[in-house]
Design a protein around this motif. Structure first.
Motif, PDB file in Angstrom:
ATOM      1  N   ALA A 134       0.819  -1.222   0.000  1.00 45.02           N
ATOM      2  CA  ALA A 134       0.000   0.000   0.000  1.00 45.02           C
ATOM      3  C   ALA A 134       0.855   1.277   0.000  1.00 45.02           C
ATOM      4  O   ALA A 134       0.625   2.169  -0.822  1.00 45.02           O
ATOM      5  N   PRO A 135       1.865   1.395   0.876  1.00 49.89           N
ATOM      6  CA  PRO A 135       2.708   2.594   0.830  1.00 49.89           C
ATOM      7  C   PRO A 135       3.455   2.744  -0.498  1.00 49.89           C
ATOM      8  O   PRO A 135       3.664   3.870  -0.969  1.00 49.89           O
ATOM      9  N   GLU A 138       1.054   4.161  -3.080  1.00 44.93           N
ATOM     10  CA  GLU A 138       0.807   5.565  -2.751  1.00 44.93           C
ATOM     11  C   GLU A 138       1.959   6.456  -3.208  1.00 44.93           C
ATOM     12  O   GLU A 138       1.744   7.517  -3.809  1.00 44.93           O
ATOM     13  N   THR A 168       7.492  12.422   3.665  1.00 45.39           N
ATOM     14  CA  THR A 168       6.052  12.281   3.886  1.00 45.39           C
ATOM     15  C   THR A 168       5.683  10.832   4.154  1.00 45.39           C
ATOM     16  O   THR A 168       4.840  10.534   5.018  1.00 45.39           O
ATOM     17  N   LEU A 169       6.337   9.928   3.432  1.00 42.08           N
ATOM     18  CA  LEU A 169       6.054   8.501   3.608  1.00 42.08           C
ATOM     19  C   LEU A 169       6.468   8.031   4.998  1.00 42.08           C
ATOM     20  O   LEU A 169       5.759   7.247   5.636  1.00 42.08           O
ATOM     21  N   ASP A 171       6.499   9.872   7.544  1.00 43.43           N
ATOM     22  CA  ASP A 171       5.542  10.557   8.405  1.00 43.43           C
ATOM     23  C   ASP A 171       6.203  11.284   9.574  1.00 43.43           C
ATOM     24  O   ASP A 171       6.274  10.769  10.695  1.00 43.43           O
ATOM     25  N   VAL A 354       8.782   2.563   7.312  1.00 44.84           N
ATOM     26  CA  VAL A 354       7.477   2.956   6.799  1.00 44.84           C
ATOM     27  C   VAL A 354       6.440   1.892   7.104  1.00 44.84           C
ATOM     28  O   VAL A 354       5.343   2.180   7.613  1.00 44.84           O
ATOM     29  N   ALA A 355       6.784   0.642   6.829  1.00 44.25           N
ATOM     30  CA  ALA A 355       5.822  -0.441   6.968  1.00 44.25           C
ATOM     31  C   ALA A 355       5.338  -0.601   8.404  1.00 44.25           C
ATOM     32  O   ALA A 355       4.127  -0.740   8.649  1.00 44.25           O
ATOM     33  N   GLN A 357       5.271   1.519  10.845  1.00 45.19           N
ATOM     34  CA  GLN A 357       4.451   2.646  11.315  1.00 45.19           C
ATOM     35  C   GLN A 357       3.063   2.620  10.682  1.00 45.19           C
ATOM     36  O   GLN A 357       2.066   2.912  11.335  1.00 45.19           O
ATOM     37  N   ARG A 358       3.002   2.266   9.385  1.00 46.21           N
ATOM     38  CA  ARG A 358       1.715   2.231   8.708  1.00 46.21           C
ATOM     39  C   ARG A 358       0.827   1.106   9.242  1.00 46.21           C
ATOM     40  O   ARG A 358      -0.377   1.282   9.416  1.00 46.21           O
ATOM     41  N   GLN A 359       1.427  -0.040   9.515  1.00 48.18           N
ATOM     42  CA  GLN A 359       0.636  -1.198   9.936  1.00 48.18           C
ATOM     43  C   GLN A 359       0.140  -1.052  11.373  1.00 48.18           C
ATOM     44  O   GLN A 359      -0.965  -1.464  11.699  1.00 48.18           O
ATOM     45  N   GLY A 361       0.416   1.978  13.339  1.00 42.40           N
ATOM     46  CA  GLY A 361       0.091   3.322  13.801  1.00 42.40           C
ATOM     47  C   GLY A 361       0.940   3.735  14.983  1.00 42.40           C
ATOM     48  O   GLY A 361       0.556   4.577  15.794  1.00 42.40           O
TER      49      GLY A 361
END
Length: 390
Positions: A134-135, A138, A168-169, A171, A354-355, A357-359, A361
């Motif tokens: 997903a990231p 995006e 940005t990715l 975050d 990235v992964a 943090q995205r998974q 939160g």
């Protein structure tokens, strides 16, 4: 005849007198008066009051009385490096590592013609770097749109574009504050409590020792809790770290109740006025329900003193996407507040930042780039992206 007798008597008398002189001379030679010894170089002299000085040392130079020193223990490490200096050094090390995600993207975006094959290669670089599906989609969509608007692309423009999108990715808006300050507003004042958790073999005890070193370098007083009671070596290792950085360690009997050790550590931290109590927990497989329940118990028991400020999950960055499965289970049991990514040097892929943090939160708060005592520092998104691009 009389003259002969007189001559003999005189001769005997002369011989006796001569013998006496010889004997006296010998005695005088045997008992000479002690000569005055020349003063030794550097030897102490008599005090002005006329009192005799102390006996001179056998070695030249004044005798110095050594001051009593502390009890012998492990040799201290060098002075801990403050956070600012540590970040600069870690950024330099990361830029020299095998992590090539940013450099690979920059090379692809610099091509004269960006066709579909090139965009597929960009996706592949991101996926191989453990960014996640997903990231990756995006980021590629955003890059497509910006490159199309930009038109002619100079190297500086591409570098700026890539830096902005990767930042940005990652975050930068996530709260990465590490809560380790003493709660002065409470009565009685309570130290911040940090639990360090993770699976077997990711380096929790070493990370706990390094984190204590970071906190001490930044002026915190730290107390360590050796709640890994399954391995005596873990408690010994943590205590050694504590002695070297100047932090006391609370430990219990081997095989004892880890929750009890954690409770006692926080209790001692309150009594001693520590800023931070850092509790190292035992490694456990995320698939073992009983062990995970025990970890939950440790947190609940510690919370009898007050809320736990940080639950840091230690992940080995080289495990890539497999680490996300572990992270999800731990997050369900103990409400993780931050991630510690170790071994980001070498073969680790930067996309795991990235992964995870995205998974979850949950922000990455600390990163490690090696086995050295100072190879741990707070995570800085901008510095991390700059290191990736080079």
């Amino acid at each position: 005849m009389e003259y002969i007798i007189i001559a003999v008597v005189i001769a005997v008398a002369l011989i006796g007198a001569a013998a006496g002189l010889v004997v006296t001379g010998r005695r005088r030679k045997e008992l000479p008066p002690p000569p005055a010894a020349p003063p030794q170089v550097g030897a102490p002299t008599a005090e002005p009051s006329g009192q005799p000085s102390a006996e001179p040392s056998a070695e030249p130079g004044p005798v110095v009385q050594a001051e009593p020193g502390p009890v012998a223990g492990p040799p201290p490490l060098d002075v801990p490096e403050p956070t600012a200096g540590r970040l600069v050094r870690l950024r330099s090390r990361l830029s020299r590592s095998q992590n090539s995600m940013g450099k690979g993207l920059l090379a692809l975006l610099s091509r004269d013609h960006l066709d579909e094959d090139t965009w597929e290669e960009i996706e592949e670089v991101l996926l191989v770097a453990d960014v996640g599906v997903a990231p990756t989609q995006e980021l590629v969509e955003r890059l497509r749109a910006r490159v199309k608007v930009l038109g002619t692309r100079s190297p500086d423009e591409l570098r700026t574009l890539l830096r902005e999108e990767l930042t940005t990715l990652v975050d930068p808006t996530m709260d990465r504050t590490l809560h380790t300050a003493r709660h002065e507003d409470e009565q009685p004042p309570r130290p911040a409590v940090v639990l360090v958790v993770g699976v077997n073999g990711v380096g929790k005890t070493t990370t706990s020792g390094k984190l204590a070193r970071v906190l001490v370098a930044d002026g915190r007083t730290v107390l360590l809790g050796a709640a890994d009671t399954f391995r005596a070596a873990a408690a010994d290792q943590l205590q050694t770290w504590g002695e070297r950085v100047g932090a006391r360690t609370v430990r219990g009997p081997e095989g004892g109740d880890p929750a009890s050790v954690a409770f006692d550590a926080v209790k001692q931290g309150i009594a001693e006025g520590a800023d931070t109590v850092l509790v190292d927990t035992a490694g456990r497989l995320h698939t073992k329900t009983g062990l995970m329940d025990e970890l939950g118990k440790v947190k609940r028991v510690v919370e009898k003193h007050g809320p736990v400020d940080e639950v840091l999950l230690v992940l080995d960055a080289t495990t890539g996407q497999n680490g996300l499965v572990q992270a999800k289970v731990f997050a369900e049991v103990v409400d993780i507040t931050g991630i510690v990514l170790t071994k980001l040097d070498g073969t680790a892929k930067g996309g795991i930042v990235v992964a995870v943090q995205r998974q979850l939160g949950v922000p990455v708060k600390l990163i490690g780039l090696g086995e050295g005592a100072d190879d741990l520092a707070p995570f800085d998104p901008a510095a991390f992206v700059d290191a990736l691009i080079g």
